[in-house]
Scaffold this motif. Structure first.
Motif, mmCIF file in Angstrom:
data_model
loop_
_atom_site.group_PDB
_atom_site.id
_atom_site.type_symbol
_atom_site.label_atom_id
_atom_site.label_comp_id
_atom_site.label_asym_id
_atom_site.label_seq_id
_atom_site.Cartn_x
_atom_site.Cartn_y
_atom_site.Cartn_z
ATOM 1 N N TRP A 1 -8.568 0.855 -3.132
ATOM 2 C CA TRP A 1 -8.016 1.892 -2.552
ATOM 3 C C TRP A 1 -6.675 2.620 -3.456
ATOM 4 C CZ3 TRP A 1 -10.297 4.644 1.219
ATOM 5 C CH2 TRP A 1 -11.484 3.861 1.915
ATOM 6 N N VAL A 2 -6.923 3.726 -4.038
ATOM 7 C CA VAL A 2 -5.862 4.355 -4.625
ATOM 8 C C VAL A 2 -5.344 5.642 -3.934
ATOM 9 C CG1 VAL A 2 -5.611 5.575 -6.932
ATOM 10 C CG2 VAL A 2 -7.193 3.775 -6.933
ATOM 11 N N LEU A 3 -4.095 5.496 -3.832
ATOM 12 C CA LEU A 3 -3.179 6.745 -3.161
ATOM 13 C C LEU A 3 -3.362 7.944 -3.860
ATOM 14 C CD1 LEU A 3 -0.015 4.517 -2.126
ATOM 15 C CD2 LEU A 3 -1.906 5.144 -0.606
ATOM 16 N N SER A 4 -3.419 9.065 -3.209
ATOM 17 C CA SER A 4 -3.511 10.512 -3.402
ATOM 18 C C SER A 4 -2.174 10.629 -4.473
ATOM 19 C CB SER A 4 -3.898 11.339 -2.494
ATOM 20 O OG SER A 4 -3.637 12.702 -3.039
ATOM 21 N N PRO A 5 -2.339 11.538 -5.518
ATOM 22 C CA PRO A 5 -0.983 11.803 -6.156
ATOM 23 C C PRO A 5 -0.346 12.965 -5.453
ATOM 24 C CG PRO A 5 -2.949 12.487 -7.356
ATOM 25 C CD PRO A 5 -3.270 11.625 -6.228
#
Length: 118
Positions: A64-68
């Protein structure tokens, strides 16, 4: 209806990933070695293999990649990861296929046939 479809999907995935659905075994002198057996057990039953090779098996990994952007949703990303394993090759005799035993974390992950020996 939705829970019935979800249950059917879960059962199908469980069958596809169960060792009994896809596993073979290696027969050595009347005894079998199969998924979950240790390296020591295989050596006791079958002796030393004719070759041992370390391999890198690509396996999908979900992250999972956090939103910028503040408050934005996280994004799911699928990548390929190298999973170190070891292949042992056993000679089964003239006219038979080689037996290839793949180990992961010291236990048999899979058994498959190699080339046919002439």
């Amino acid at each position: 209806m939705r829970t019935l479809a979800a249950s059917a999907f879960f059962c199908l995935v469980s069958l596809l990933h169960s060792p009994a659905a896809s596993a073979q075994s290696l027969s050595c002198g009347g005894t079998l070695s199969g998924v979950g057996d240790s390296k020591v057990s295989v050596i006791q039953k079958c002796g030393e293999p004719i070759s041992k090779e370390f391999v890198c098996v690509p396996r999908p990994q979900v992250a999972w990649v956090l939103s910028p952007y503040p408050g934005g949703p996280a994004q799911q990303v699928v990548t390929q990861q190298c999973v170190p394993m070891e292949d042992w090759v056993y000679y089964r005799g003239q006219g038979n296929f080689l037996g290839i035993v793949r180990f992961y974390n010291g236990a048999i992950e899979s058994v498959r046939d190699g080339e046919k020996m002439r």
